[in-house]
Design a protein around this motif. Structure first.
Motif, PDB file in Angstrom:
ATOM      1  N   ARG A  53      -2.458 -10.249  -0.515  1.00  0.00           N
ATOM      2  CA  ARG A  53      -3.462  -9.851  -1.529  1.00  0.00           C
ATOM      3  C   ARG A  53      -4.819  -9.586  -0.886  1.00  0.00           C
ATOM      4  O   ARG A  53      -5.537  -8.661  -1.275  1.00  0.00           O
ATOM      5  N   TYR A  54      -5.181 -10.432   0.085  1.00  0.00           N
ATOM      6  CA  TYR A  54      -6.466 -10.229   0.759  1.00  0.00           C
ATOM      7  C   TYR A  54      -6.495  -8.866   1.442  1.00  0.00           C
ATOM      8  O   TYR A  54      -7.449  -8.091   1.279  1.00  0.00           O
ATOM      9  N   TRP A  55      -5.467  -8.564   2.240  1.00  0.00           N
ATOM     10  CA  TRP A  55      -5.464  -7.281   2.945  1.00  0.00           C
ATOM     11  C   TRP A  55      -5.519  -6.109   1.970  1.00  0.00           C
ATOM     12  O   TRP A  55      -6.305  -5.162   2.156  1.00  0.00           O
ATOM     13  N   VAL A  56      -4.711  -6.166   0.926  1.00  0.00           N
ATOM     14  CA  VAL A  56      -4.647  -5.046  -0.017  1.00  0.00           C
ATOM     15  C   VAL A  56      -5.964  -4.911  -0.771  1.00  0.00           C
ATOM     16  O   VAL A  56      -6.485  -3.790  -0.962  1.00  0.00           O
ATOM     17  N   THR A  57      -6.527  -6.033  -1.198  1.00  0.00           N
ATOM     18  CA  THR A  57      -7.799  -5.999  -1.919  1.00  0.00           C
ATOM     19  C   THR A  57      -8.910  -5.477  -1.042  1.00  0.00           C
ATOM     20  O   THR A  57      -9.776  -4.704  -1.482  1.00  0.00           O
ATOM     21  N   LEU A 103       0.822  -1.208   0.000  1.00  0.00           N
ATOM     22  CA  LEU A 103       0.000   0.000   0.000  1.00  0.00           C
ATOM     23  C   LEU A 103       0.852   1.253   0.000  1.00  0.00           C
ATOM     24  O   LEU A 103       0.446   2.285  -0.555  1.00  0.00           O
ATOM     25  N   LYS A 104       2.041   1.177   0.586  1.00  0.00           N
ATOM     26  CA  LYS A 104       2.944   2.332   0.553  1.00  0.00           C
ATOM     27  C   LYS A 104       3.395   2.632  -0.874  1.00  0.00           C
ATOM     28  O   LYS A 104       3.577   3.807  -1.242  1.00  0.00           O
ATOM     29  N   GLN A 105       3.542   1.596  -1.692  1.00  0.00           N
ATOM     30  CA  GLN A 105       3.943   1.802  -3.087  1.00  0.00           C
ATOM     31  C   GLN A 105       2.797   2.370  -3.928  1.00  0.00           C
ATOM     32  O   GLN A 105       3.028   3.095  -4.895  1.00  0.00           O
ATOM     33  N   GLN A 106       1.561   2.025  -3.564  1.00  0.00           N
ATOM     34  CA  GLN A 106       0.386   2.414  -4.358  1.00  0.00           C
ATOM     35  C   GLN A 106      -0.723   2.933  -3.443  1.00  0.00           C
ATOM     36  O   GLN A 106      -1.730   2.257  -3.252  1.00  0.00           O
ATOM     37  N   PRO A 107      -0.574   4.125  -2.912  1.00  0.00           N
ATOM     38  CA  PRO A 107      -1.564   4.650  -1.972  1.00  0.00           C
ATOM     39  C   PRO A 107      -2.730   5.360  -2.661  1.00  0.00           C
ATOM     40  O   PRO A 107      -3.221   6.385  -2.157  1.00  0.00           O
ATOM     41  N   ASP A 108      -3.166   4.829  -3.788  1.00  0.00           N
ATOM     42  CA  ASP A 108      -4.235   5.493  -4.543  1.00  0.00           C
ATOM     43  C   ASP A 108      -5.607   5.060  -4.012  1.00  0.00           C
ATOM     44  O   ASP A 108      -6.348   4.320  -4.647  1.00  0.00           O
TER      45      ASP A 108
END
Length: 384
Positions: A373-377, A116-121
């Motif tokens: 993946r679960y957390w990020v999704t 998420l730090k790489q892609q905080p969109d």
């Protein structure tokens, strides 16, 4: 399985997890573990806050502006178990072991924090909660008491646990009850010791304790409604040290578990009445230390359904179980769910996995990227 997100390398995840596994630390002693967590988070640009001694909290604001705030929690402690896996990365600390997979839970949440730090969109804020002392000592309660939700206001909070016997790539979600409430008791019965050949000259605490163990099972079989679950277990009895003496004291220990808190209160009251009646009948004195440890872990239905939808998108609907029975084991994520809505889910650790708390248990590294993946999704879905 392809991912639209830039994820940590599998080799990174394995290295982090196996390092945690090799250096297990138990409740409120997770100093090396929390230092490693802080080191990684700060390397990636996070500010960190210590709570509950060895707990770590960090947060990430989305780049798309204000919105909701959600918390993601991982437990970080190990158990007082002597490892018997003979793995290359087996515990280097005698008598302590990651026998419940908290090393994996910690790693998956770190992986999500990196991704998420790489892609905080996204909009809003994600709070990463690395909680100490889940096993028996109530680290979740301590974090709440120290102002977790006042210092880091959250609209909802989520947790997960690996689950042996469920294949990797499958998951289970409960709409309400997930894990049972957990109380413990230590009961000392004191009578009058005497020669075993002359029991009429004493007051037999051994006989009384045997009757009590049998009698207490009636609280479950006859006072618990058939549509509810409860378990009352006497797990140890200690008394006497020779063949020809009836001992003066017997100590019993055990647990009471159930999901319905009103039922638990009823069973606790009846448990104490049964002890008092037995003591009066046998002419014993009693000392009871009864501790209410963890409340039941109860999901918020709407949040559980959102987690299930996320898992179905990720794994396929046929691989997300909605009908697994809740567990009579306990979990101090319950203290967080008492304060905020949210959900706690299970992810399969494999059919061949040893049971949780077994000296032969090992977290399945194949689960690591799925957990990330679960957390990020979930985050991207909730904060889109």
């Amino acid at each position: 399985m392809n991912s639209p997100f830039k994820l940590p390398e599998d080799s990174w995840l394995k290295a982090w997890r196996q390092d945690f596994h090799q250096h297990p630390e138990t409740a409120f002693e997770e100093h090396r573990t929390s230092a490693r967590i802080v080191s990684l988070l700060e390397e990636w640009g996070y500010e960190t806050t210590r709570m509950a001694g060895t707990g770590v909290v960090a947060y990430l604001d989305g780049a798309l502006g204000e919105g909701k705030t959600i918390g993601l929690r991982a437990d970080i402690d190990a158990l007082d178990v002597s490892e018997q896996t003979r793995l290359d990365y087996a515990s280097s600390t005698p008598g302590k072991m990651h026998a419940c997979g908290h090393d994996g839970h910690t790693t998956m949440l770190l992986g999500a924090a990196w991704t998420l730090k790489q892609q905080p969109d996204f909009t809003g804020r994600v709070v990463f909660i690395f909680q100490p002392a889940e096993e028996n000592e109530g680290g979740g309660r301590v974090m709440v008491e120290e102002g977790l939700f006042e210092r880091f206001p959250m609209d909802a909070v989520y947790g997960l646990h690996n689950w042996p016997g469920l294949p990797v790539g499958e998951a289970a979600v409960h709409d309400t009850a997930v894990m049972a409430a957990f109380d413990i008791f230590t009961l000392t019965l004191t009578g009058k010791g005497c020669h075993a050949a002359m029991p009429h000259l004493g007051t037999d605490a051994v006989l009384a304790s045997c009757q009590l163990v049998s009698q207490l099972q009636g609280l479950v079989s006859r006072e618990t409604p058939p549509d509810k679950s409860a378990v009352l277990s006497v797990t140890s009895i200690h008394g006497g040290d020779t063949f020809n003496v009836i001992p003066e004291q017997v100590e019993l220990r055990g647990t009471l578990r159930c999901f319905d808190m009103a039922l638990k209160a009823h069973l606790e009251a009846r448990f104490k009445q049964a002890i008092d009646a037995l003591a009066e009948f046998h002419g014993l004195t009693v000392a009871l230390d009864y501790r209410r440890c963890y409340p039941a872990t109860i999901n918020t239905p709407a949040h559980a359904q959102r987690c299930a939808a996320t898992l179905e998108d990720l794994l396929g609907a046929e691989r997300v179980h909605r009908d697994l029975a809740p567990s009579m084991a306990s979990e101090d994520f319950s203290f967080l769910l008492e304060q905020r809505p949210g959900a706690y889910i299970w992810m399969g650790n494999g059919m061949q996995s040893a049971a949780l708390h077994s000296p032969h248990y090992d977290f399945n590294d194949d689960l690591l990227p799925l957990g990330v993946r679960y957390w990020v999704t979930l985050v991207r879905g909730l904060l889109d």
